[in-house]
Write a protein that holds these residues in place. Sequence first.
Motif, PDB file in Angstrom:
ATOM      1  N   GLY A  73       0.716  -1.184  -0.082  1.00 46.95           N
ATOM      2  CA  GLY A  73       0.087   0.060   0.191  1.00 46.95           C
ATOM      3  C   GLY A  73       0.858   1.199   0.098  1.00 46.95           C
ATOM      4  O   GLY A  73       0.418   2.337   0.405  1.00 46.95           O
ATOM      5  N   PHE A  74       2.258   1.080  -0.507  1.00 47.25           N
ATOM      6  CA  PHE A  74       2.908   2.443  -0.527  1.00 47.25           C
ATOM      7  C   PHE A  74       2.987   3.035  -1.762  1.00 47.25           C
ATOM      8  O   PHE A  74       2.807   2.283  -2.940  1.00 47.25           O
ATOM      9  CB  PHE A  74       4.436   1.915   0.046  1.00 47.25           C
ATOM     10  N   THR A  75       3.543   4.055  -1.991  1.00 51.53           N
ATOM     11  CA  THR A  75       3.823   4.746  -3.098  1.00 51.53           C
ATOM     12  C   THR A  75       5.012   4.466  -3.676  1.00 51.53           C
ATOM     13  O   THR A  75       6.023   5.065  -3.242  1.00 51.53           O
ATOM     14  CB  THR A  75       3.532   6.313  -3.089  1.00 51.53           C
ATOM     15  N   PRO A  76       5.293   3.754  -4.710  1.00 56.02           N
ATOM     16  CA  PRO A  76       6.646   3.529  -5.458  1.00 56.02           C
ATOM     17  C   PRO A  76       7.240   4.545  -6.011  1.00 56.02           C
ATOM     18  O   PRO A  76       6.604   5.287  -6.856  1.00 56.02           O
ATOM     19  CB  PRO A  76       6.264   2.328  -6.182  1.00 56.02           C
ATOM     20  N   TYR A  77       8.240   5.315  -5.431  1.00 56.86           N
ATOM     21  CA  TYR A  77       8.755   6.302  -6.191  1.00 56.86           C
ATOM     22  C   TYR A  77      10.334   6.036  -7.141  1.00 56.86           C
ATOM     23  O   TYR A  77      10.954   5.040  -6.719  1.00 56.86           O
ATOM     24  CB  TYR A  77       9.296   7.494  -5.387  1.00 56.86           C
ATOM     25  N   LEU A  78      10.489   6.487  -8.428  1.00 54.25           N
ATOM     26  CA  LEU A  78      11.427   5.985  -9.080  1.00 54.25           C
ATOM     27  C   LEU A  78      12.224   7.441  -9.136  1.00 54.25           C
ATOM     28  O   LEU A  78      11.871   8.306  -9.781  1.00 54.25           O
ATOM     29  CB  LEU A  78      11.264   5.535 -10.401  1.00 54.25           C
TER      30      LEU A  78
END
Length: 167
Positions: free
Chosen positions: A21-26
Amino acid sequence: MTDSTKPYLIRAIHEWCVDQGFTPYLAAIVDENTRVPPGYARDGQIVLNLSPEATHQLNMANDLISFQARFGGVAQGLAIPVANVVAIYARENGQGMAFEPDSASAESDLASAEPEGSQDVTGSAENAAAPTVPPAPERVEPDPVGTGVKPRPAKPAGRGSHLKVIK
């Protein structure tokens, strides 16, 4: 020739973020091989939200990450070479993985990039050669609803990143 583990690790961290449920940042280096909307890179790097809500047609291949996202309410096609990826992590807790750029051209592009602001993303003196992830206060992510680009709120300074550089 053995394939690099980097694209597999990127996909694994992305899947873990989504499952939790986390926001993946690249975070990636922007160069002539990177297709991103103009004006969104900072100091030769860009940080992108890769959540299912913020992306459309996300394709994470072994050599290229491509997807569509909205910037200022306008859908844009993006393409990030895996070689230019310097980190993937969860926005909420910073857990993830950092990488060194795969190509010498990516490193030279980062070194020669003109600063677009006063933000320092060069890293600490003890690890100055390692790529760094821009801090949260200046991050901008695509707005999945299409109401415009929203700046991230400032967060208090922490004890530093716990991401590790993988060679």
